[in-house]
Design a protein around this motif. Sequence first.
Motif, PDB file in Angstrom:
ATOM      1  N   ILE A 167      -3.635   0.892  10.050  1.00 44.59           N
ATOM      2  CA  ILE A 167      -3.688   0.878   8.592  1.00 44.59           C
ATOM      3  C   ILE A 167      -4.564   2.011   8.072  1.00 44.59           C
ATOM      4  N   ALA A 168      -5.707   2.239   8.754  1.00 44.92           N
ATOM      5  CA  ALA A 168      -6.580   3.340   8.334  1.00 44.92           C
ATOM      6  C   ALA A 168      -5.881   4.680   8.483  1.00 44.92           C
ATOM      7  N   ARG A 169      -5.183   4.861   9.607  1.00 40.58           N
ATOM      8  CA  ARG A 169      -4.459   6.130   9.793  1.00 40.58           C
ATOM      9  C   ARG A 169      -3.344   6.271   8.760  1.00 40.58           C
ATOM     10  N   GLN A 170      -2.672   5.156   8.448  1.00 38.95           N
ATOM     11  CA  GLN A 170      -1.615   5.215   7.441  1.00 38.95           C
ATOM     12  C   GLN A 170      -2.186   5.609   6.081  1.00 38.95           C
ATOM     13  N   SER A 171      -3.353   5.071   5.737  1.00 38.13           N
ATOM     14  CA  SER A 171      -3.988   5.451   4.469  1.00 38.13           C
ATOM     15  C   SER A 171      -4.344   6.926   4.457  1.00 38.13           C
ATOM     16  N   GLU A 172      -4.854   7.412   5.592  1.00 32.39           N
ATOM     17  CA  GLU A 172      -5.177   8.845   5.673  1.00 32.39           C
ATOM     18  C   GLU A 172      -3.921   9.695   5.557  1.00 32.39           C
ATOM     19  N   ARG A 173      -2.835   9.235   6.194  1.00 35.10           N
ATOM     20  CA  ARG A 173      -1.589   9.993   6.090  1.00 35.10           C
ATOM     21  C   ARG A 173      -1.072  10.005   4.661  1.00 35.10           C
ATOM     22  N   GLU A 174      -1.173   8.863   3.980  1.00 34.51           N
ATOM     23  CA  GLU A 174      -0.735   8.802   2.589  1.00 34.51           C
ATOM     24  C   GLU A 174      -1.535   9.773   1.727  1.00 34.51           C
TER      25      GLU A 174
END
Length: 459
Positions: A202-209
Amino acid sequence: MRIAGSILVGVIVYLIGLFTSAMALTANTWAFSDGELNDTGIVAVLLLLLIWGLVFLRHRWPWVPFISGGLLTAGWGDALMLLIAVFHLVIRAPRRQAIAASAVAVGLVVFSTVRMCLAPAEHNPFSIFFLPDPAQVTGLEATIPPEDSHLAITIITIAAGVIGLCTAVGVGVLLRRTRRMRAVESIAERETLRNESLTAQIARQSERELLARELHDTLSHRLSVISLHTGALEVGAQTDPEVASTASALRAEARASMEDLRHLVGGVRNGSLAGSRPSEESSVPPSRATMAAIPELISSVTSTGTVVYPLVVLQDVDACPPALDRAVYRIVQEALTNAMKHAPNVPVSVNVAVSAVRGIQISVSNPLPCEPGQVDVPPRPRHAPGSALQPGVHASAHGRRLAGHRPEAQEVHLESTGSGAGLIGIRERTEMFGGEASIGAFDNEFRVQVSFRPFSAQN
């Protein structure tokens, strides 16, 4: 060690079981004649040798010793094998089977205990501890314990039954609970690791977003403005073919950059940049950053007026891993960008050889400046991409930067016109896939040479 320990425990239990069953044999009058063991008793002892061999099946098939132990308890008065089987059933069997086995064992042990307490004292196996002369247990008169010991024999019989049941069932329940707690802890540990993994995703997804949003908001507007201005320049420069051609090339590059940006933003957002190639039926346009697009990349560079001498041999491109495919394209792209940026109007040689068996070889080179005292010859017009430079012609911009360099290989510093991040990126991409990179001045040329192992070794 575990198997050896189990066998050793089985042997010990086997010997103890034979002894207890031999003691319980004294409660059976049919096994003795005139105080001595008769033929029936001898046959019974021999059967005990076989029956107690079933104790070695207590781990894999605990119901076998349970049934045998139940028969011994009901007809013989010996409950040890039954208690051993109940212990293993409580630990390993399903909950309902363990409860049923425990209930049956309690009933049989209570029945056997009550029967021994109601029987004459001389037929109680525990009376051997109260005989006046234990060495003469075979004598009929010697096997009768004193009357004052009858109460003690009854108490010992009841205590033995209670202790045996509590030990077998109680310890079995404790070990069963311990195993269950260990299983729960193992499941909890796996769930914790899974939750941590999901949290990291989830943290990586937020960073990607966030990164995708910044890329789109920062570059999309600027590329759109460049495309509009170059389109207007192309329309307004109809009288000047060279300016119109340059504007058309710029507009094509801006449009291609917009497509690459959309693909990059989509890949960053869903984390599919290192995934497989999109299928032909997919509604998403395929990325241009593949080895198959290297000829198109060279054409776009020559359209700006840069003279390029290409030699591109592509084989087994479809078998190449997608990430390596993209990395090769980016290396060639950055090498050409570096040549155009730091050595404008200088011919560039591009050699790319791709094969699944021989690996990947990349070489991008341009001439170094002339020796001190030589005069630079102006380059040919930029609108003649297919023309070659005359002998001795060198770029002044790149030449001034490398004028003091020797022919041997050495790193080129780009502080005045760039940060050198492009060359660092080439090295990082190469190291990521286990390749080798050589960047610097070699024999009056600036070269970027990269090699990768065969595809099979990459996998």
